[in-house]
Design an enzyme around this catalytic site. Structure first.
Site, PDB file in Angstrom:
ATOM      1  N   GLY A   1       0.959  -1.111   0.058  1.00  0.00           N
ATOM      2  CA  GLY A   1      -0.111  -0.125  -0.037  1.00  0.00           C
ATOM      3  C   GLY A   1       0.661   1.313  -0.118  1.00  0.00           C
ATOM      4  O   GLY A   1       0.495   2.309  -0.688  1.00  0.00           O
ATOM      5  N   ASP A   2       1.991   1.269   0.748  1.00  0.00           N
ATOM      6  CA  ASP A   2       2.917   2.468   0.724  1.00  0.00           C
ATOM      7  C   ASP A   2       3.532   2.556  -0.590  1.00  0.00           C
ATOM      8  O   ASP A   2       3.708   3.667  -1.146  1.00  0.00           O
ATOM      9  CB  ASP A   2       3.976   2.172   1.805  1.00  0.00           C
ATOM     10  CG  ASP A   2       3.474   2.021   3.196  1.00  0.00           C
ATOM     11  OD1 ASP A   2       2.934   3.215   3.765  1.00  0.00           O
ATOM     12  OD2 ASP A   2       3.451   0.913   4.106  1.00  0.00           O
ATOM     13  N   ARG A   3       3.974   1.364  -1.212  1.00  0.00           N
ATOM     14  CA  ARG A   3       4.555   1.467  -2.449  1.00  0.00           C
ATOM     15  C   ARG A   3       3.473   2.106  -3.634  1.00  0.00           C
ATOM     16  O   ARG A   3       3.876   3.051  -4.406  1.00  0.00           O
ATOM     17  CB  ARG A   3       4.964   0.056  -2.919  1.00  0.00           C
ATOM     18  CG  ARG A   3       5.351   0.140  -4.302  1.00  0.00           C
ATOM     19  CD  ARG A   3       6.966   0.395  -4.493  1.00  0.00           C
ATOM     20  NE  ARG A   3       6.892   1.945  -4.832  1.00  0.00           N
ATOM     21  CZ  ARG A   3       8.013   2.564  -4.825  1.00  0.00           C
ATOM     22  NH1 ARG A   3       9.265   1.826  -4.654  1.00  0.00           N
ATOM     23  NH2 ARG A   3       8.075   3.855  -5.067  1.00  0.00           N
TER      24      ARG A   3
END
Length: 445
Positions: A253-255
């Site tokens: 999700g951060d990526r």
């Protein structure tokens, strides 16, 4: 090189890896013999680390405690080139400790307790939001995204704002360019029961939140299903994942959010930003579970069960029904089919400077999409002898006119060295790449 400011909660992630060979005598629990410990920033800190690893200038506005874990986070982030703008954090730095054996998580231990509101934001932290290419709010529900001074600065920001929300966090500020909840989050935020298909649910809940939050668009991430972009139009954009990835989903999700923010910083359209983000998140998780470029794994798997490896080769510049007939016939002869594909250099040497019409990457992708093809390997030489020598197929297949008294196939003697066999399969008369190109250029009607 773009400058990205990330705002959010940072945690210390610690992975303790070891071996389990016995059960504890005093409780029915496995005993982990510790081998290695790996520490890294988590939460907004991981997002900052990913962006810095891409070669961008990254500033991180976060909250850090004055304890050993906070000092370790500061050390890790500054060593990666991240500019830190810390707010004081009462209490302990949050930590997530994963106990793992053979890559499997046995237990996760969370430290840090209930979050307390961070202290006053230093002027430098507010100033850095004024002149940047993009802003990412990476909310992990521990208070940074609720900070009144930071929210006011975010509302005044002129750079595109991407907001990655958290169920325990606040609503995004108005006029964000993109908000990126996952499917479970978007249902919880919208009060949607999640009945119906993934697409229907994502579209319905995404539009509810887009209007409620007054944001330009909501991209609902759906794991292996890619993402659904809900924007001002009535029809959502569905961006499928390029493949089904196998691996650890931690940080995907951060990526996604980092890639989308950086794409918007470069002036990309929302649709382009989401497409890049889906591809980056999929690659972050791991390799394709059905990666047809992993020919060695395919062959080893077939041979481990005493199967038959079949190979064929060619340029496959314009894929047509003649090719399909040959490939399907070849696949029926064994347990896997490996296509040896002439590289662009090889095709030019064979066909002339105007060929290939499609590059080797595109040709390999089209072949990989066929259900009769199990693996694709590209070779540079004019003939496939070198690649055959290490593939060592049980059956080498050619399609064409060799069956009508033509010359002996040049690869036959080579394949016989390891006990393999060369065969010919019929192809459809009148189908060829050369004729197709000539017809397209008006050479024949």
């Amino acid at each position: 090189m773009r400058r990205l400011v990330i705002v959010g909660d940072t945690l210390l992630d610690r992975d303790v890896d070891g071996d389990v060979s016995r059960i504890a005598p005093d409780a029915p629990a496995p005993v982990l013999d510790e081998r290695t410990v790996h520490e890294r920033p988590g939460g907004a800190g991981l997002a900052a680390l990913l962006a810095a690893g891409d070669g961008h200038r990254v500033a991180l506005i976060t909250a850090l405690s004055s304890d050993a874990a906070g000092a370790r986070l500061s050390e890790l982030l500054t060593a990666a080139g991240v500019e830190l703008y810390p707010l004081p954090l009462p209490g302990a730095t949050p930590e997530k400790v994963r106990l793992r054996a053979n890559g499997q998580v046995l237990l996760r231990l969370d430290r840090g307790g209930d979050p307390e509101p961070p202290g006053e934001a230093p002027p430098a932290a507010l100033d850095v939001l004024r002149d940047v290419d993009a802003i990412l709010v990476s909310d992990y529900g521990r208070g940074v995204a609720r900070h009144p001074a930071l929210r006011a600065a975010l509302e005044r920001a002129t750079a595109p704002v991407v907001w990655d929300p958290h169920p325990r966090g606040p609503a995004p500020v108005a006029d964000c360019r993109l908000v990126t909840p996952n499917l479970a989050e978007v249902c919880a935020f919208a009060g949607d029961a999640g009945d119906g298909s993934t697409l229907t649910t994502a579209q319905r809940a995404g539009h509810v939140l887009r209007q409620r939050w007054r944001t330009a668009a909501v991209a609902v991430t759906c794991g292996p299903g890619g993402a659904v972009l809900c924007h001002s139009g009535p029809t959502p954009l569905v961006v499928p994942a390029p493949y089904v990835a196998e691996g650890d989903t931690c940080g995907a999700g951060d990526r996604f959010a980092v890639t989308a923010a950086l794409a918007l910083a470069e002036g990309a359209l929302l649709s382009e930003a989401v497409q890049r983000a889906v591809s980056a998140a999929t690659a972050h998780i791991g390799h394709d579970s059905k990666d047809k470029n992993d020919h060695r794994a395919t062959i080893d798997e077939v041979r481990a069960r005493n199967g038959v490896v079949v190979a064929t080769g060619g340029c496959f510049d314009l894929l047509h029904t003649g090719h399909l007939a040959t490939l399907r016939a070849a696949r029926q002869l064994g347990d896997c089919l490996v296509v040896c594909l002439n590289s662009d250099t090889s095709v030019r040497d064979l066909k002339g400077p105007d060929r290939p019409l499609n590059n080797q990457h595109d040709r390999a992708r089209l072949l990989s999409a066929l259900d009769c093809v199990d693996a694709v390997v590209v070779f540079d030489e004019p003939t496939p002898e070198a690649v055959l020598s290490w593939l060592r197929p049980d059956i080498w297949v050619k399609g064409g006119d060799y069956a009508d008294g033509g010359p002996e196939l040049p690869e036959s003697a080579l394949v016989e060295r390891w006990g393999g066999q060369t065969v010919i399969v019929p192809y459809l008369d009148g189908r060829s790449t050369t004729r197709t190109i000539a017809a397209a250029r008006g050479g024949r009607r």
